[in-house]
Design a protein around this motif. Sequence first.
Motif, PDB file in Angstrom:
ATOM      1  N   GLY A   6     -37.216  28.754 -31.209  1.00 37.99           N
ATOM      2  CA  GLY A   6     -37.414  27.725 -31.351  1.00 37.99           C
ATOM      3  C   GLY A   6     -38.648  27.052 -30.596  1.00 37.99           C
TER       4      GLY A   6
ATOM      5  N   THR B 150     -39.807  31.944 -38.211  1.00 41.07           N
ATOM      6  CA  THR B 150     -38.968  34.003 -38.242  1.00 41.07           C
ATOM      7  C   THR B 150     -39.110  34.899 -39.129  1.00 41.07           C
ATOM      8  OG1 THR B 150     -37.031  32.803 -37.171  1.00 41.07           O
ATOM      9  CG2 THR B 150     -36.386  34.616 -37.368  1.00 41.07           C
TER      10      THR B 150
ATOM     11  N   THR C 133     -33.233  28.009 -33.548  1.00 40.82           N
ATOM     12  CA  THR C 133     -32.456  26.830 -34.016  1.00 40.82           C
ATOM     13  C   THR C 133     -32.967  25.466 -34.488  1.00 40.82           C
ATOM     14  OG1 THR C 133     -32.930  28.209 -31.298  1.00 40.82           O
ATOM     15  CG2 THR C 133     -31.781  25.912 -31.519  1.00 40.82           C
TER      16      THR C 133
ATOM     17  N   SER D 207     -33.887  32.680 -41.339  1.00 46.27           N
ATOM     18  CA  SER D 207     -35.021  31.504 -41.806  1.00 46.27           C
ATOM     19  C   SER D 207     -34.830  30.819 -42.329  1.00 46.27           C
ATOM     20  CB  SER D 207     -36.580  32.801 -41.716  1.00 46.27           C
ATOM     21  OG  SER D 207     -37.213  31.739 -41.862  1.00 46.27           O
ATOM     22  N   ILE D 208     -34.961  29.347 -41.923  1.00 47.99           N
ATOM     23  CA  ILE D 208     -34.601  28.230 -42.523  1.00 47.99           C
ATOM     24  C   ILE D 208     -36.816  27.809 -43.561  1.00 47.99           C
ATOM     25  CG2 ILE D 208     -33.858  25.774 -43.249  1.00 47.99           C
ATOM     26  CD1 ILE D 208     -31.957  28.102 -42.230  1.00 47.99           C
TER      27      ILE D 208
ATOM     28  N   LEU E 288     -30.005  21.819 -33.776  1.00 48.63           N
ATOM     29  CA  LEU E 288     -29.095  21.812 -33.276  1.00 48.63           C
ATOM     30  C   LEU E 288     -28.957  20.011 -33.961  1.00 48.63           C
ATOM     31  CD1 LEU E 288     -29.026  23.870 -30.214  1.00 48.63           C
ATOM     32  CD2 LEU E 288     -27.353  23.983 -32.031  1.00 48.63           C
TER      33      LEU E 288
ATOM     34  N   GLN F 269     -32.468  22.573 -24.912  1.00 50.89           N
ATOM     35  CA  GLN F 269     -31.599  22.900 -26.607  1.00 50.89           C
ATOM     36  C   GLN F 269     -32.843  24.307 -27.132  1.00 50.89           C
ATOM     37  OE1 GLN F 269     -29.331  19.415 -28.260  1.00 50.89           O
ATOM     38  NE2 GLN F 269     -31.407  20.338 -29.714  1.00 50.89           N
TER      39      GLN F 269
END
Length: 157
Positions: A103, A15, A63, A10-11, A65, A110
């Motif tokens: 996401g 999450t 996600t 989890s950034i 990207l 995406q």
Amino acid sequence: MQPLRILFISIEGNTRNFVEHLTAYALAQHEANADLPTIEATEISDASDFTPETTPYFCFVPTYLNGGNGIDNGVKELMTNVLGEYIDFGANAQHLVGVVGSGNRNFNEQYCLTAKRYAKKFDAPFVANYELRGVPADEKRVYQALVTRMKEVVTDD
Ligand SMILES: Cc1cc2nc3c(=O)[nH]c(=O)nc-3n(C[C@H](O)[C@H](O)[C@H](O)COP(=O)(O)O)c2cc1C
């Protein structure tokens, strides 16, 4: 059933927040019916030691990207790479039994693409998805997906 094991990254905290709620939901289910499993979750980060996994686990990956749409041109995974490296470490991929993606649907094609790419790369089913921090209905749906998948795995043994 043994506790469901989850590895996640989890950034920005979404999450982590969802997994905490999911863990609490699982505990409540277990207390009402001891046949239903609890959840044991471990956060993977750049500071994590890579250790050999010896039991089935799910991964939860958001996600991040950069680049194309992943369909007719390439994308580059950002921020979450260490989880993929952890799964790739030693024989860890052999114990991965399912991938849960998260996401934001604003990203269209995406949406949850990192989880879909992990599922393909590591040959594990994409068992569920949810947006951002999820809502209570997602906890129930994702928990049921994990339990269903784990029953398949146990039966296969
Ligand atoms: C820079 C950036 C890129 C993102 N790219 C995508 C993407 O390609 N597809 C998607 O579904 N969500 C994308 N998201 C949304 C995140 O996956 C979503 O906010 C997720 O809940 C973050 O999880 P975390 O807070 O646990 O890190 C992006 C978010 C950011 C900030």
